[in-house]
Design a protein around this motif. Structure first.
Motif, PDB file in Angstrom:
ATOM      1  N   VAL A   1      85.796   1.604 -26.653  1.00 42.86           N
ATOM      2  CA  VAL A   1      85.283   2.923 -27.023  1.00 42.86           C
ATOM      3  C   VAL A   1      86.069   3.966 -26.223  1.00 42.86           C
ATOM      4  O   VAL A   1      86.526   3.680 -25.114  1.00 42.86           O
ATOM      5  CB  VAL A   1      83.754   3.003 -26.779  1.00 42.86           C
ATOM      6  CG1 VAL A   1      83.402   2.846 -25.309  1.00 42.86           C
ATOM      7  CG2 VAL A   1      83.168   4.279 -27.332  1.00 42.86           C
ATOM      8  N   CYS A   3      81.838   7.838 -30.686  1.00 43.34           N
ATOM      9  CA  CYS A   3      83.262   7.648 -31.000  1.00 43.34           C
ATOM     10  C   CYS A   3      83.848   8.907 -31.638  1.00 43.34           C
ATOM     11  O   CYS A   3      84.915   8.843 -32.250  1.00 43.34           O
ATOM     12  CB  CYS A   3      83.452   6.472 -31.950  1.00 43.34           C
ATOM     13  SG  CYS A   3      82.826   4.909 -31.317  1.00 43.34           S
ATOM     14  N   GLY A  42      78.748   4.696 -24.512  1.00 41.29           N
ATOM     15  CA  GLY A  42      80.106   5.012 -24.946  1.00 41.29           C
ATOM     16  C   GLY A  42      81.097   5.039 -23.798  1.00 41.29           C
ATOM     17  O   GLY A  42      82.077   5.767 -23.842  1.00 41.29           O
TER      18      GLY A  42
END
Lengths: 762, 276
Positions: free
Chosen positions: A444, B17, A168
């Motif tokens: 992201v 996310c 991420g």
């Protein structure tokens, strides 16, 4: 047998990289024959990778301080002040490493652990990691080792996306270049960056409070195995054969993600309680290095209990448990009184043991006032050394022998712009990098303004809510490196600075990774010294930030022994990343041409210095010549002019002139235009002059409104009007018109054939 | 509206996310809280009005993407909320979790009748990160808590996945039509069925699928990455490209909404808020 012979015997049988004199020094420190654990610990601590024993003296030439620098080189990452937001001072944390040797042997794992290692360096300063860049150098995809080079290239890209995307952390570009000098030794340099509040910076050693209160060492993360045993030593020797694959670590982005979340919760908890602590990632040398360094740099000793270390394989000897480089682990120095609650956050709240067999947080050591480093296992001592031996490094003075290359210019320079542009655009170095970037998640975290390729630098708004923008770019040209190692260093900084300036940001910090052959070869060591001096010179003149002074190099890495036993050293490869700051990220400028009728300014004179240029290589098949000079004063004035244009809000698109020269830059700006609003350029010069069109003399092309320059009181003499934007998808000059549509598909897809699939290459 | 609606963003091990997704929910004018996978009781007590399963790599995509997360105890609360009619959105890995839990397509609740298979592009495998255009399938947006504000025009939005190809147990248009929510298309709205307009080989160019009731939506594109106009790439063509250019010259790029905000505006309007 005398001690020296005995030491040599151990070095040989254990495959250590240390020299006999170093082993003697170690025996002197411990006052007896060292234990196996001690041998391996110091083999790592004194490796080139960890000790900078050959490079340290030269590295002192680099400027590392300045008004914005919060922490220069020395710890895991460098830190510079970035922005005030909501009453807090936010700082940018940057680190830069190489993972060249592992990636050459096991490309997927090598590249993945490269990211895994560098993000840990930023996390452990207490920061949130908000970006990474990859600076990749591969061999010639169409050369004699083409098949292997392509396969390594594909593997490295796979390692990067499989790790970075899952973790991420947005990929903020970098660059990829191909050169036959990397056929046997690819380069995988990685940059990570993050942000931390200044009052929440964490250091990588036991805090001063550990002198008054019992502090303990908590090891958290993956259970220890035997992977990466001898990794740092391996990175500091030649790539002789494939037998060192066991020294490559195995990455786990999933565990890292959960661990990062848990770390953030632990750090929050400790800050809220007002507890002082130390935090460090486990990299080279594993547990042995992290425990000894956290103690030694805190002025303490430590007793480490190896029986408390969770292992995933039974029966490992103590030196393997202590020195293996198992990934995804951190060490925390905290007071004993909070150890339980800290371990509960990892083990109960974030359930590490359930998510990954054997993972979790464990108390493995106690800091002591007595400054001795001790490791015990099953009741007996397996290492015992004074901590001074750990903090005091070793330094070698290496011999250097100048080996300048005499420039040889091609005899003729035919100039056929249409044909030449096609050759340059459709070359491995000139083609679009989109096929590579299409694997990376660059968005992201939701902060990305410009993805790789859209502008000269990637731009993000890394502190949610705050308008401050970050621009980053990484560069280094091996074709210049092989011709002039000094200018390669200077231009690496110069180009990265131009890229950051082109989007409208002011450079505030530099990181570097210096990739060379063996420092034991006097000519290679001379190349290294020239590269460092080139970087230092460029940084010296390109400090454009508030408060003045040179542009500081705040973190970096040296990677030697980049060569194979068969081939020579790689081309001198100083690679730098430059970080820039802008007040309002929404004002950043990309490279795409916008409005027909706008004026195209050329910033920077064109000079006859085409050595190492894309034109020479692709159009003339010539690799020699005079490399562009580095005119520091001009470089600085150009950057100031471009930044002034940004401040006045007249920049519609900006692109720096580098590989392929002015014509290539013009074509790239056109091809970046909207597919439903294609733009091109008409140039005022009508003669086909290779110097004007292809020289890589530093400079910029800038699109401004027709009246844009009217607001300028004076226009510097290095600025001229090159032409204007048109509504046709072509570059025109005099009677000649180069249509871009026919080149577009191939320009975009050429590298697909390297990174997507095996197909016939030209 | 007395209180702001509460939206729960679920964090699975490996989600990545969750924070930006929570931010855009809040910016849209709703309350948002992130719940960790083992925070069952706090989630039950909070009784959220809607759920969002964010993107990421839950449980490392072990078995198949989303398969393990779908079996977590916490999913019982999501299923309960979904069957009670509460809006549930799965984005990317969240969509994979919804499919693996049987909530989507939801022909028979709990039965897994679809999958998000590996991208199928000739000569290329693995992750694909790019911007695409999608548009709402005819009629799907009417009264839908996630789609009502989108209208019928194509909108640009990014995708970033390795497993995003919708396949169904019976690939029968009669069954899939009622649950088809978003389709990949060009900026002019054409569907080609092949790469790059269909970026992963998805059945019927599907980018998002819902349950027959329409309250549960599994979408592969990332609306939180197209929430602000400034997130759009410079080369985006068509109406949204024009809007971006206008905001750039008008000096309001920092505040102008992007197409991804429409999903959250739909939700706010569903709860009676916003400019209906």
């Amino acid at each position: 047998m005398d001690l020296r012979k005995e030491l040599e015997e151990v070095i040989r049988t254990r495959g250590l990289a240390m020299r006999t004199e170093e082993a003697e020094k170690l025996a002197g420190y411990v006052g007896r024959m060292p234990t196996p654990l001690e041998f391996h610990l110091f083999d790592t601590m004194w490796s080139e990778h960890c000790s900078y024993k050959s490079s340290r003296t030269t590295l002192r030439l680099l400027p590392t301080q300045g008004p914005l620098v919060v922490l220069g080189p020395g710890e895991d990452a460098g830190i510079v002040s970035f922005a005030e937001w909501e009453g807090n001072e936010w700082c940018l944390v940057v680190a830069h490493e190489s993972h060249n040797h592992p990636s050459q042997l096991l490309p997927v794992e090598g590249a993945a652990t490269g990211i895994g290692g560098i993000v840990r360096d930023v996390y452990c300063m207490g920061a949130r990691v908000t970006g990474s860049l990859d600076l990749l150098r591969f061999g010639d995809p169409a050369g004699p080792s083409g098949e292997r080079c392509r396969s390594i290239c594909r593997g490295v890209i796979e390692g990067i996306w499989k790790y970075g995307n899952a973790l991420g952390v947005p990929n903020l570009g970098g660059d990829t270049r191909f050169h036959p000098g990397y056929d046997d030794n690819c380069l995988v340099n990685v940059v990570a960056l993050g942000f931390v509040r200044r009052d929440r910076i964490v250091h990588s050693y036991a805090p001063p409070e550990a002198h008054g209160e019992q502090y303990v060492l908590i090891l958290t993360g993956k259970p220890t195995d035997d992977t990466g045993f001898g990794g740092a030593t391996f990175a500091s020797s030649d790539l002789e054969d494939d037998s060192r694959k066991g020294a490559v670590q195995v990455a786990d982005p999933f565990l890292k993600r959960v661990l990062s979340e848990a770390n953030a919760a632990v750090l929050d908890h400790l800050f809220e309680k007002g507890v002082s602590f130390g935090f460090k990632d486990l990299g080279a040398g594993g547990i042995a290095c992290v425990t000894s360094e956290m103690a030694a740099h805190g002025g303490l000793g430590i007793v480490v209990d190896l029986d408390s270390v969770p292992v995933s394989i039974g029966g490992l000897p103590p030196e393997v448990v202590a020195c293996a480089e198992t990934q995804e682990r951190y060490g925390l120095a905290v007071p004993l009184r909070v150890a339980r609650e800290v371990m509960d956050i990892y083990n109960v709240d974030y359930e590490l043991p359930r998510l990954f067999p054997g993972a979790g947080a464990f108390l493995i050591g106690r800091f002591t006032e007595e400054t001795t480093y001790r490791v015990v296992q099953a009741g007996s001592e397996v290492a015992c050394a004074p901590v001074e031996s750990i903090t005091e490094g070793i330094v070698y003075t290496r011999e250097e022998r100048p080996a300048p290359v005499i420039p040889v210019e091609p005899e003729e320079r035919p100039c056929r712009p249409g044909e030449d542009l096609g050759r340059m655009l459709l070359s491995f170095d000139g083609a679009s990098r989109r096929p590579i970037w299409s694997y990376y998640d660059s968005e992201v975290q939701g902060c990305t303004r410009f993805r790789p390729g859209e502008a000269d630098a990637c731009v993000t708004a890394p502190i949610p809510g705050c308008s401050a923008g970050l621009a980053v770019s990484g560069d280094g040209n091996p074709w210049y490196g092989e011709l002039d190692p000094f200018l390669a260093g200077a231009h690496a900084v110069g180009e990265a600075v131009r890229n950051v300036v082109a989007v409208g940001a002011i450079p505030i910090a530099v990181t570097d990774c210096l990739n060379y052959g063996s420092p034991e070869d006097p000519e290679v060591f001379w190349q290294f010294g020239r590269g460092v001096r080139g970087i230092a010179m460029a940084c010296g003149v390109l400090g454009l930030h508030e408060g003045g002074g040179p542009l500081p190099v705040v973190s970096g890495n040296v990677s030697f022994y980049n060569q194979s036993s068969a081939g020579g050293a790689i081309p001198p490869s100083p690679i730098v990343a430059v970080f820039g700051r802008m007040d309002d990220f929404t004002t950043a400028t990309d490279i795409s041409l916008k409005e027909p009728g706008n004026t195209i300014l050329l910033v920077g004179p064109r000079r006859d210095e085409l050595g190492g240029s894309l034109y020479y290589r692709e159009c003339l098949g010539h690799r020699g010549g005079r490399v562009p000079g580095f005119d520091g004063g001009l470089e600085r004035s150009m950057a100031e002019f471009v930044l002034e244009c940004h401040r006045r809000g007249i920049c519609r698109s900006v692109h720096d002139i580098s590989e392929g020269g002015l014509l290539m830059a013009a074509a790239e700006m056109s091809m970046a235009s909207r597919p439903d609003a294609r733009r091109g350029m008409v140039l005022n010069r009508t003669d086909a002059d290779p110097v004007y069109l292809y020289s890589e003399t530093p400079g910029y092309l800038m699109e401004v409104p027709p009246e844009g320059l009217a607001s300028m009181e004076t226009v510097p003499d290095f600025v001229s009007v090159a032409g204007r934007v048109t509504g046709t998808f072509s570059i025109r000059s005099g009677g000649m018109e180069i249509l871009l549509e026919p080149l577009l598909d191939e320009y975009r897809s050429l590298l697909e054939r390297v990174v997507w699939r095996e197909e016939g290459l030209r | 509206m007395k209180d702001l609606p509460l939206v729960a963003v679920i964090q699975f091990p490996g989600s990545n996310c969750e924070y930006e997704t929570a931010r855009v929910v809040e910016v849209s004018g709703m309350e948002c809280r992130i719940f960790r996978w083992n925070q069952l009781q706090p989630l039950r007590d909070a009784s959220p009005d809607a759920f969002v399963l964010p993107g990421g790599f839950s449980f490392q995509d072990r078995v198949r993407a989303g398969a393990v997360a779908a079996k977590e105890n916490l999913m019982d609360l999501v299923v309960e909320g979904a069957s009670g009619g509460r809006p549930v959105l799965g984005i990317c890995n969240g969509a994979q979790v919804l499919v693996e839990s049987g909530l989507v397509p939801g022909w028979e609740p709990g039965r897994i009748e679809a999958a998000l298979a590996a991208n199928h592009v000739s000569g290329r495998s693995g992750y694909l990160s790019t911007w695409v255009f999608v548009r709402v399938r005819n009629g799907a947006g009417i009264g839908n808590p996630w789609l009502s504000a989108l209208g019928g025009s194509p909108v640009p939005i990014p995708i970033a996945h390795a497993e995003g190809r919708f396949v169904f147990r019976k690939q029968d248009a009669g069954r899939t039509r009622p649950v088809e929510a978003l389709a990949y298309c060009s900026h002019a709205g054409e569907e080609s069925g092949v790469y790059p307009l269909n970026p992963n080989g998805s059945f019927h160019n599907l980018a998002a699928v819902m349950n027959p009731e329409g309250n549960v939506l599994a979408m592969m594109p990332h609306p939180e990455r197209a929430f602000h106009l400034w997130q759009l790439p410079p080369w985006i063509p068509g109406e949204w490209g024009d809007r971006r250019s206008a905001a750039l010259s008008g000096g309001n790029l920092g505040t102008a909404p992007g197409p991804g905000s429409l999903f959250f505006r739909s939700l706010l309007e569903h709860f009676g808020g916003g400019a209906a």
